[in-house]
Motif scaffolding. Structure first.
Motif, mmCIF file in Angstrom:
data_model
loop_
_atom_site.group_PDB
_atom_site.id
_atom_site.type_symbol
_atom_site.label_atom_id
_atom_site.label_comp_id
_atom_site.label_asym_id
_atom_site.label_seq_id
_atom_site.Cartn_x
_atom_site.Cartn_y
_atom_site.Cartn_z
ATOM 1 N N SER A 28 37.183 46.855 40.517
ATOM 2 C CA SER A 28 36.126 46.257 40.758
ATOM 3 C C SER A 28 35.686 45.892 42.434
ATOM 4 N N GLY A 30 37.551 43.812 43.681
ATOM 5 C CA GLY A 30 38.062 42.235 43.835
ATOM 6 C C GLY A 30 39.640 42.227 43.582
ATOM 7 N N ARG A 61 24.158 41.248 41.333
ATOM 8 C CA ARG A 61 23.681 40.658 42.359
ATOM 9 C C ARG A 61 23.686 41.035 43.258
ATOM 10 N N GLU A 64 25.328 43.165 46.827
ATOM 11 C CA GLU A 64 26.020 42.373 47.060
ATOM 12 C C GLU A 64 27.367 43.766 46.033
ATOM 13 N N SER A 65 26.159 43.408 44.695
ATOM 14 C CA SER A 65 26.947 43.732 43.601
ATOM 15 C C SER A 65 27.350 45.731 44.149
ATOM 16 N N ASP A 68 29.828 46.101 46.844
ATOM 17 C CA ASP A 68 31.318 46.171 46.240
ATOM 18 C C ASP A 68 31.225 47.411 45.674
ATOM 19 N N ASP A 187 33.530 38.683 44.758
ATOM 20 C CA ASP A 187 32.540 38.502 44.254
ATOM 21 C C ASP A 187 31.864 36.608 44.144
ATOM 22 N N THR A 189 30.084 35.136 42.585
ATOM 23 C CA THR A 189 29.893 34.268 41.409
ATOM 24 C C THR A 189 30.840 33.606 40.824
ATOM 25 N N ASN A 190 32.189 34.224 41.203
ATOM 26 C CA ASN A 190 33.447 33.368 41.360
ATOM 27 C C ASN A 190 34.138 32.373 41.468
#
Length: 304
Positions: A28, A30, A61, A64-65, A68, A187, A189-190
């Motif tokens: 991902s 991350g 997202r 942002e997604s 990533d 991320d 959203t975490n």
């Protein structure tokens, strides 16, 4: 051979039977998945497996997604790691199938994993689930009223999926990231505690660890015991079930706990798994299917 990549963390890759195989790390961008691909890449020659990356852009997202996924692609190019890319629409699936965004994203992600396996792009998928994730999952399921199976935690292996970090804590992964100067993205959203799992991760577990610093390891030990006992009960229950000409027989003389487990196993054998909630627009079809299945179960399950 056991390999140490800091003073606390050990991985034995030989137990995964991946020699001469291609392992796709679910990447991902991350910190957890970046640590995993870095370490697996460093050990691939020694253990005789090939490492590639698999990235799923979930459409959750926005920019942002996408950013990533671009980060992952650039990293793989620099590290000379082949990359498989997928793009899915988790919000649409969540709305269509009446699922939470988390559920929809997970379903689509594992569909991508299956696709990569089926098309021969890899032999195994490695995910970066770790000790802290396992503790979070056990608590999440426990709070929802799970049975023994629900508190058995995240399995280290599950079909073609392997989880080498399942006994490694988040703190240990953070140390490895720092020691090796590994880049990663975060991320946003975490940190959103509106999500149940995030609330457990960000609020509940830290408070528990203030009193019980080894809580995650102890919860993991508990989940391992729960899995052993759950597997034993399943095996014991199956020994009391008799199948004959499409019918299932269970004696009422067995212990209540084993009897209940045997009924569950038998119902699963008869297709009870099909009795799940369907989207509202298909409710009519579900009713007739449910009636048909219920009739079949009543005709096939015999308690004596």
């Amino acid at each position: 051979m056991l390999l140490c990549y800091n003073i606390y963390m050990y991985i034995d890759f030989s137990k995964y039977s991946i020699k001469n195989q291609t392992v796709a790390v679910a990447l991902s961008g991350g910190s957890d998945s970046m640590a995993l691909i870095h370490f697996m890449k460093s050990q691939s020659e020694l253990f005789g497996f090939k490492v590639i990356a698999l990235n799923v852009e979930h459409g959750i997202r926005g920019k942002e997604s996408l950013s990533d996924s671009e980060f992952v692609e650039n990293y793989c190019k620099k590290a000379d790691i082949p990359l498989i890319k997928y793009s899915v629409d988790a919000p649409k699936k969540a709305q269509t199938d009446k699922l939470s965004l988390e559920q929809a994203a997970r379903i689509l992600r594992y569909e991508c994993f299956a696709d990569a396996i089926e098309k021969g792009k890899c032999d195994k998928i490695a995910t970066a689930h770790h000790l802290s994730d396992n503790a979070e999952t056990v608590l999440f399921n426990l709070f929802r009223g799970a049975s023994l199976k629900g508190v058995s935690g995240i399995p280290e292996t599950n079909g073609y999926v392997i989880r080498p970090f399942i006994s490694v804590s988040k703190d240990e992964i953070a140390d490895y990231i720092a020691e090796n100067d590994i880049p990663f993205v975060t991320d946003s959203t975490n940190f959103d505690t509106e999500y149940s799992r995030n609330y457990i991760r960000q609020i509940i577990l830290p408070e528990i660890k203030k009193i019980f610093p080894e809580a995650e390891k102890r919860i993991s030990n508990f989940s391992a015991i729960a899995k052993e006992e759950d597997d034993f009960l399943d095996s014991l229950a199956r020994s009391y079930i008799t199948y004959d000409s499409g019918k299932v027989f269970i004696p009422v003389s067995v212990n209540d706990v084993v009897f209940k487990r045997a009924v569950i196993v038998a119902l699963q054998r008869l297709g009870i798994g099909l009795l799940v909630e369907k989207p509202a627009k298909r409710q009519g079809n579900f009713s007739s299917e449910k009636h048909f299945r219920s009739q079949r179960i009543r005709q096939s399950l015999f308690i004596y």
